[in-house]
Write an enzyme that holds these catalytic residues in place. Structure first.
Site, PDB file in Angstrom:
ATOM      1  N   GLU A 141       0.839  -1.201   0.000  1.00 45.81           N
ATOM      2  CA  GLU A 141       0.000   0.000   0.000  1.00 45.81           C
ATOM      3  C   GLU A 141       0.874   1.251   0.000  1.00 45.81           C
ATOM      4  O   GLU A 141       1.849   1.310   0.743  1.00 45.81           O
ATOM      5  CB  GLU A 141      -0.914   0.030   1.238  1.00 45.81           C
ATOM      6  CG  GLU A 141      -1.929   1.157   1.138  1.00 45.81           C
ATOM      7  CD  GLU A 141      -2.842   1.265   2.364  1.00 45.81           C
ATOM      8  OE1 GLU A 141      -3.979   1.693   2.199  1.00 45.81           O
ATOM      9  OE2 GLU A 141      -2.410   0.928   3.466  1.00 45.81           O
ATOM     10  N   GLY A 274       3.066   2.381  10.794  1.00 42.11           N
ATOM     11  CA  GLY A 274       2.947   1.750  12.098  1.00 42.11           C
ATOM     12  C   GLY A 274       2.565   0.283  11.935  1.00 42.11           C
ATOM     13  O   GLY A 274       3.076  -0.599  12.606  1.00 42.11           O
ATOM     14  N   ALA A 275       1.632   0.037  10.996  1.00 43.55           N
ATOM     15  CA  ALA A 275       1.178  -1.333  10.727  1.00 43.55           C
ATOM     16  C   ALA A 275       0.463  -1.333   9.387  1.00 43.55           C
ATOM     17  O   ALA A 275       0.094  -0.282   8.864  1.00 43.55           O
ATOM     18  CB  ALA A 275       0.238  -1.808  11.830  1.00 43.55           C
ATOM     19  N   ASN A 278      -2.662  -6.014   5.626  1.00 44.14           N
ATOM     20  CA  ASN A 278      -2.722  -7.075   4.607  1.00 44.14           C
ATOM     21  C   ASN A 278      -3.707  -8.164   5.034  1.00 44.14           C
ATOM     22  O   ASN A 278      -3.678  -8.620   6.171  1.00 44.14           O
ATOM     23  CB  ASN A 278      -1.350  -7.735   4.426  1.00 44.14           C
ATOM     24  CG  ASN A 278      -0.239  -6.719   4.330  1.00 44.14           C
ATOM     25  OD1 ASN A 278      -0.257  -5.848   3.483  1.00 44.14           O
ATOM     26  ND2 ASN A 278       0.726  -6.812   5.235  1.00 44.14           N
ATOM     27  N   GLU A 311      -6.088  -2.343  12.670  1.00 45.80           N
ATOM     28  CA  GLU A 311      -5.778  -3.235  11.541  1.00 45.80           C
ATOM     29  C   GLU A 311      -6.838  -4.334  11.392  1.00 45.80           C
ATOM     30  O   GLU A 311      -7.164  -4.749  10.283  1.00 45.80           O
ATOM     31  CB  GLU A 311      -4.386  -3.857  11.705  1.00 45.80           C
ATOM     32  CG  GLU A 311      -3.242  -2.859  11.852  1.00 45.80           C
ATOM     33  CD  GLU A 311      -3.230  -1.744  10.812  1.00 45.80           C
ATOM     34  OE1 GLU A 311      -3.632  -1.980   9.658  1.00 45.80           O
ATOM     35  OE2 GLU A 311      -2.827  -0.610  11.162  1.00 45.80           O
ATOM     36  N   HIS A 314      -9.923  -3.160   9.628  1.00 48.33           N
ATOM     37  CA  HIS A 314      -9.699  -3.116   8.176  1.00 48.33           C
ATOM     38  C   HIS A 314     -10.023  -4.444   7.483  1.00 48.33           C
ATOM     39  O   HIS A 314     -10.272  -4.458   6.280  1.00 48.33           O
ATOM     40  CB  HIS A 314      -8.232  -2.808   7.875  1.00 48.33           C
ATOM     41  CG  HIS A 314      -7.892  -1.359   7.815  1.00 48.33           C
ATOM     42  ND1 HIS A 314      -8.575  -0.447   7.042  1.00 48.33           N
ATOM     43  CD2 HIS A 314      -6.891  -0.660   8.417  1.00 48.33           C
ATOM     44  CE1 HIS A 314      -8.010   0.754   7.175  1.00 48.33           C
ATOM     45  NE2 HIS A 314      -6.992   0.654   8.006  1.00 48.33           N
ATOM     46  N   GLU A 333      -9.357   4.585   6.339  1.00 46.14           N
ATOM     47  CA  GLU A 333      -8.557   4.926   7.519  1.00 46.14           C
ATOM     48  C   GLU A 333      -9.377   5.599   8.613  1.00 46.14           C
ATOM     49  O   GLU A 333      -9.202   5.319   9.792  1.00 46.14           O
ATOM     50  CB  GLU A 333      -7.370   5.818   7.107  1.00 46.14           C
ATOM     51  CG  GLU A 333      -6.396   5.125   6.162  1.00 46.14           C
ATOM     52  CD  GLU A 333      -5.837   3.816   6.721  1.00 46.14           C
ATOM     53  OE1 GLU A 333      -6.026   3.534   7.917  1.00 46.14           O
ATOM     54  OE2 GLU A 333      -5.229   3.049   5.958  1.00 46.14           O
TER      55      GLU A 333
END
Length: 873
Positions: A141, A274-275, A278, A311, A314, A333
């Site tokens: 990304e 930061g992270a 995926n 995460e 997401h 985000e």
């Protein structure tokens, strides 16, 4: 981190996207990283659907060497393979037509660079028993999948993937899906094939090869593993437990099962963000995933919790349903940010995260969006190199603040129901922002589309002026700018503002100001506050008399924590931009020295620190007086609670002690300084328990600020031989706090030595350098002298360059300093960080205006109130 082409080309004709003559349906990919040459060999077979008869295929590729290619087993000649470096594409020209509605398979053999740019398929290094070791990992990304393999690298071109990795037999291979088979291909090599993925975007593809160990939790219905390099894996237990709770929570809230057969989380030593979310293989900076619960400080624990939750949110919002193109990034985000706070509030109610949200996310959003060089939440993105610039506080913080505002307007349950409907309707597909608004409108019966379009498509937000007359209140909205110089053409947008009028009867959520002004009559005006609980994205300005009354209301307990934080923040922001006098702000907080909530204290102390930062290049006397004022303000509370930590301290008590102690140290509180000196000496002598984790950062910073070259060596030794990643980062940040020229020379000299400071961490000592005039000047000199090298190792496509430029410039407060920055960058290519640079110059302008307007008045106020005697410290 965190598209339908036909409609794309019509909605944004300037957008640089791939031709739509073919589209991918499946990738069969095999890769082998080669650690001796830092390259990788690859083969990919891409199944294509032909949308229109044509004799070429164009896809994204950069820094990849293609050895051979064929379509439907017909070889494509080398001279028929054309690269466009600027567009980051490769075109295969064919000697025959691909016919509409048919299918084809494009096969490519290639070699890529296992780079050290933390982008695409890259190498990450770490030390083990004095030896440098490597693992291969990915960061796709936003647009770096094209560095790992030739691909249709746009979010809307979803496909399925069958991934295989070839590696040494003793290394671990991971990808988005679980393992299907492993076969031996030589004495030392194996090939691991993973199960086929569901439909997903290229930016979520991930694979890792390295020497990794894991901890596993079985507290969720599918396996959750946290991987790290050997010896650190046990530090993943906390995050594994958080993940199990969070996945169960989201499954229930979204009413959709987590869609993959496993969830892996991996700590990576070199990581630009930061992270990264995926699908099924989430990657993290080590400091954002691994922790030792007994030795960690409270803020790190909260940060790790929120990052993991972000995460995992997401996996549904972004991965299962994906934005059509990058101008919808904020939806990914902003939503994951809001959802992590929501989950945190449910799972850790004693953290009261919605209180800290007001001083955290909301203030970040309001600070950046008060700049002329901000951008709308929804940004038209044209080129790949523009995308990284929108991974900022507008996409994350203003986006999440907007969702917070809407969830309050609609009601949280209705909001979540609308989100669940949206995810079910669009799963495995791509959406535009309006699709979410339509789902929320359907479930709530309110015109969410109309309200949200105004908020997402325009830059900035309003200041609401409140005038009192008899029992009437008149509300007027105008654009708010930090520089205080709004032009008529910048003041045309009228926002739908939720006034949230708080009185003793409660909060009236029905009042909306969607015109320039509005009059409301109350039965009496003895107590009211606009923006109840600070849920709205705007600033509120009252008369000086009303500010005084609100100060009294805060002391009397009529205001929630969110209200008090919002009031302090508004008063500070209005003072800095010239809407009110800075002395009014000082008078307000001066009456709140008995405040007991750490979030309110944080906001008070941050706003006083902002005054000091704006006046840092003024006469030293004013800064000394501001420190005296700070010590006087916080001493009663600090002296009553102390800075010793007990086992049974609540989360809030720990936060308050560490916050007040840290600010007391910076301001020169004598007892706090004495304690810090003694604790640091014991720590260096080997007593690691002498410095409590919650005070570690403050004590290290103080040691550096008051230290000499011996202290530098001590902190540098802690940095190089730390007891944990967290200690390492604290020590690294403190190295920027020295003020002696030879030590500043030393630390800036290390910034570009990647064997000393990892490229991902160079901003950390820079944050320390920002704390003093000396450090700031050194940092700016360093940037100018090393510009070519910095530009080379932090290419403009990566967001790190923008962060470095901002850190090195935005601390200045004088006209000649601003001019020097403009002169330097006049001759430079600012592509990839032009937005950050413009924002930095705006911040400097605001500070110039503030110090020129108010420094004398503030000095007089401090003098009248007795904060002048230097020996008072």
């Amino acid at each position: 981190m965190c598209m339908s082409h036909s409609s794309n080309s019509s909605t944004n004709p300037d957008r640089e996207v791939l031709p739509t003559n073919v589209k991918p349906t499946h990738y069969d990919l095999t890769l082998e990283p080669l650690f001796d040459s830092f390259t990788f060999d690859g083969e990919v077979a891409i199944s294509l659907e032909v949308n229109e008869t044509s004799n070429y295929v164009t896809l994204n590729s950069i820094e990849i060497e293609i050895h051979e290619a064929s379509i439907d087993n017909k070889s494509i000649e080398k001279e028929s393979i054309v690269f466009d470096k600027d567009e980051q594409t490769v075109t295969f020209k064919l000697d025959h037509d691909l016919v509409e509605k048919s299918t084809a398979v494009l096969k490519i053999k290639f070699t890529g660079e296992l780079n050290n740019k933390m982008a695409g398929f890259y190498r990450s290094s770490y030390q083990e028993n004095g030896e440098t070791k490597y693992l291969a990992t990915t960061q796709m990304e936003p647009t770096d999948c094209r560095r790992a393999f030739p691909s249709f690298d746009e979010p809307s071109l979803k496909a399925t993937f069958t991934i295989a990795l070839i590696a040494d037999k003793d290394l671990v291979c991971l990808s988005n899906m679980d393992e299907n088979s492993t076969e031996s291909i030589s004495d030392s090599k194996k090939k691991v094939v993973f199960n086929k993925t569901p439909l997903m975007s290229t930016y979520l593809v991930a694979f890792i090869v390295g020497d990794l160990k894991y901890v596993e939790t079985n507290e969720f219905r599918i396996p959750i593993k946290v991987y790290a390099t050997p010896g650190s894996e046990h530090l993943g237990e906390y995050s594994a437990k958080i993940a199990a709770k969070t996945l169960a929570f989201f499954e229930e809230k979204f009413d959709i099962p987590y869609p993959l057969p496993k969830c892996d989380m991996v700590a990576i030593h070199d990581f630009s963000a930061g992270a990264m979310e995926n699908f099924g293989l989430i990657t993290y900076r080590t400091v954002d995933l691994l922790l030792d619960e007994k030795k960690t400080n409270i803020n790190t624990k909260q940060r790790v919790t929120e990052v993991v939750m972000h995460e995992l949110a997401h996996q549904w919002f972004g991965n299962l349903v994906t934005m059509d193109f990058w101008d919808g990034l904020w939806l990914n985000e902003g939503f994951a940010t809001w959802m992590s706070w929501y989950a945190c509030d449910s799972l850790y109610p004693d953290w009261k995260v919605w209180e800290s949200y007001v001083s955290d996310s909301l203030q970040h959003a309001l600070s950046l969006d008060a700049l002329r060089a901000s951008h709308p939440i929804e940004v038209p993105v044209k080129r790949a190199d523009e995308i990284n610039q929108i991974f900022d506080a507008i996409s994350y913080s203003k986006g999440s603040s907007l969702l917070k505002m809407i969830s309050r307007w609609l009601g949280e349950d209705i909001f979540i129901k609308g989100v669940s409907n949206y995810l079910k309707k669009h799963k495995w597909g791509n959406t535009k922002t309006s699709d979410l608004w339509e789902s929320l409108s359907d479930v709530s019966g309110k015109d969410v589309v109309k309200v949200m379009d105004i908020w997402t498509k325009n830059i900035g937000y309003p200041i609401i002026n409140v005038e009192e007359s008899g029992n009437d209140l008149t509300f007027t909205q105008n654009r708010f700018l930090a520089t205080g110089d709004v032009k008529p053409e910048e003041n045309k947008v009228l926002y739908p503002v939720f006034l949230g009028l708080k009185t003793k009867e409660g909060i009236d959520e029905s009042l909306v100001l969607d015109t320039r002004e509005k009059k409301v009559t109350l039965s009496n005006l003895d107590f009211f506050k606009v923006n109840g609980d600070s849920a709205g994205i705007y600033r509120t300005a009252y008369s000086p008399e009303r500010w005084a009354k609100l100060g009294e209301a805060g002391v009397a307990g009529l205001l929630s924590v969110e209200d008090r934080v919002g009031l302090v923040a508004d008063a500070g922001a209005l003072a800095s931009s010239g809407f009110t006098a800075t002395t009014d702000f000082l008078s307000l907080v001066n009456s709140w020295s008995k405040e007991s909530n750490y979030v309110v204290w944080d906001e008070i102390l941050n706003r006083i620190a902002a005054i000091r930062a704006a006046f840092i290049f003024e006469d030293d006397e004013i800064n000394t007086s501001l420190k005296l004022f700070t010590v006087d303000l916080l001493s009663p509370k600090l002296n009553s609670i102390g800075w010793e930590f007990k086992e049974d301290d609540t989360f809030a008590e720990q936060q308050l002690k560490s916050s007040l102690y840290g600010s007391a140290l910076v301001a020169g509180h004598k007892e706090a300084e004495k304690y810090a000196s003694e604790a640091f000496a014991k720590y260096v002598a080997g007593d690691k328990s002498a410095v409590h984790p919650n005070l570690r950062g403050s004590i290290f910073n103080y040691a550096a600020k008051s230290g000499d070259s011996k202290t530098f060596d001590e902190l540098f030794n802690i940095y190089q031989n730390p007891e944990s990643v967290e200690v390492k980062i604290s020590a690294l940040r403190s190295l920027g706090r020295f003020t002696q020229p030879d030590l500043l020379e030393k630390i800036t000299g290390y910034l570009l030595q990647s064997d000393v400071i990892k490229q991902q961490d160079i901003y950390i000592p820079m944050q320390g350098l920002r704390a003093s005039k000396e450090g700031m000047n050194y940092l700016w000199t360093w940037l100018q002298e090393n510009w070519d090298k910095i530009y080379e190792i932090l290419p403009p496509g990566l967001s790190m360059l923008g962060s470095v430029v901002t850190l090195a410039t935005s601390g200045f407060t004088k006209r000649d300093q601003k001019q020097a920055i403009e002169d330097f960058f006049k001759t430079k290519d600012t592509k990839g960080f032009n937005q950050g640079l413009a924002q930095s110059l705006d911040v400097i302008t605001a500070k110039i205006n503030w110090s020129e307007r108010d420094s004398k008045k503030v000095a007089d106020w401090l003098s009248v109130n007795g904060y002048v005697s230097k020996n008072k410290l």
